[in-house]
Design an enzyme around this catalytic site. Structure first.
Site, PDB file in Angstrom:
ATOM      1  N   SER A 143       0.866  -1.189   0.000  1.00  0.00           N
ATOM      2  CA  SER A 143       0.000   0.000   0.000  1.00  0.00           C
ATOM      3  C   SER A 143       0.897   1.232   0.000  1.00  0.00           C
ATOM      4  O   SER A 143       2.060   1.157   0.426  1.00  0.00           O
ATOM      5  CB  SER A 143      -0.843   0.001   1.277  1.00  0.00           C
ATOM      6  OG  SER A 143      -1.522   1.237   1.417  1.00  0.00           O
ATOM      7  N   TYR A 157      -2.680  -1.571  10.436  1.00  0.00           N
ATOM      8  CA  TYR A 157      -2.591  -1.773   8.974  1.00  0.00           C
ATOM      9  C   TYR A 157      -1.266  -1.207   8.453  1.00  0.00           C
ATOM     10  O   TYR A 157      -0.576  -1.838   7.648  1.00  0.00           O
ATOM     11  CB  TYR A 157      -3.782  -1.086   8.302  1.00  0.00           C
ATOM     12  CG  TYR A 157      -3.879  -1.295   6.803  1.00  0.00           C
ATOM     13  CD1 TYR A 157      -4.279  -2.520   6.271  1.00  0.00           C
ATOM     14  CD2 TYR A 157      -3.601  -0.250   5.913  1.00  0.00           C
ATOM     15  CE1 TYR A 157      -4.392  -2.705   4.891  1.00  0.00           C
ATOM     16  CE2 TYR A 157      -3.719  -0.435   4.531  1.00  0.00           C
ATOM     17  CZ  TYR A 157      -4.118  -1.659   4.033  1.00  0.00           C
ATOM     18  OH  TYR A 157      -4.231  -1.836   2.663  1.00  0.00           O
TER      19      TYR A 157
END
Ligand code: NAD
Length: 268
Positions: A143, A157
């Site tokens: 990401s 995350y």
């Protein structure tokens, strides 16, 4: 890697979002596609869609957090289609909680899927890919929040994606002398079901919902793109053996700011 028909692509998290788009893109190239997902119904419906266009595809239920389940996926793949050419370690889950609100169960779940799930997949597939020889490729979905820390995304995350990037960079160095390339996919905002990740959370690790974390991104950074566009960027990177795919160039100033801070720490 040159992408050719009949090559074997395995896509974890292939039942939804970016994974489903990767499955469609690979099928369009004539590849044989294994759509692997914890949600068998979702994987089945993507395979049914691909088969309408005469693609060779197989839906397999897998929990990437479970070593045995991923080994079974590798065995099923080899039996059905042969050794994997393109391994997309894409399945991932997200929770956006402040550090204070995050429980050990939150950490265990996200790390077990995002980090250990990718490790399990590499352990299951990489030996066969190396043994089979020839050009092959691994895509690890990280990401942009694995390159810069954004408060609203939360530490659980973010930590999982930073870990994935470090691991993938080492993997690329270790495989540099082989014909196996590595690509790290770093998406910004993509129109998928990622914010509904808890739909796949094992009951045993569930915790109560908490308020979203403050410190959101400036709206200009939340340009939502479609999974189909991400899949096209990924296949281009596989062909060109590129290490990074960055979907949102407008994030660069935030990353640059982090690098400048680091630079000043070295110079102070
Ligand atoms: P999504 O929720 O639409 O798809 C994720 C898929 O992974 C689902 O089909 C889900 O069933 C599957 N999955 C979840 N846990 C699993 C497990 N334990 N084993 C096997 N399959 C499992 O979300 P998406 O956005 O398509 O997510 C794909 C990847 O992209 C993830 O790694 C995510 O972190 C990453 N990502 C997404 C965005 C975004 O904005 N959508 C941004 C950056 C990174």
């Amino acid at each position: 890697m040159k992408i050719e028909s009949q090559q074997v692509a395995v896509i974890t998290g292939g039942g939804s979002g970016i994974g489903a788009a990767l499955a469609r893109a690979c099928a369009l190239q004539g590849m044989q596609v294994v759509v692997a997902d914890i949600d068998k119904g979702a994987a089945d419906s993507i395979v049914a869609e691909l088969e309408m266009f005469d693609a060779k595809a197989l839906a397999v239920q897998v929990d990437i957090a479970d070593e045995g389940s991923v080994q079974a996926l590798a065995d099923i793949t080899r039996e059905a289609f042969g050794d994997c050419h393109l391994l997309c370690n894409n399945a991932g889950v997200c929770i956006n909680r402040s550090f204070a609100d995050s429980t050990k169960a939150d950490w265990d779940w996200v790390m077990s899927v995002n980090v250990m799930g990718t490790v399990n997949s590499l352990n299951a597939f990489l030996p066969g890919m190396l043994k089979a020889g020839g050009a092959r490729h691994i895509v690890n979905t990280a990401s942009l929040t694995g390159l810069v820390a954004i408060e609203a995304v939360g530490s659980v995350y973010t930590a999982s994606k930073y870990a994935l990037i470090g691991m993938s960079e080492i993997l690329q160095q270790e495989l540099a002398q082989t014909e196996i390339g590595v690509t790290i996919l770093c998406p910004g905002a993509v129109n998928t079901r990622i914010l509904e990740s808890e739909r796949n959370r094992p009951d045993s690790s569930a915790t109560a919902e908490t308020a979203p974390v403050p410190g959101g991104l400036d709206e200009s950074f939340v340009r939502m793109i479609e999974p189909v566009d991400v899949a096209a960027m990924v296949l281009d990177a596989v062909r060109d053996n590129k290490l990074y795919v960055v979907t949102h160039p407008e994030w660069f100033p935030m990353i640059e700011q982090r690098v400048k801070l680091l630079e000043s720490a070295f110079k102070d």
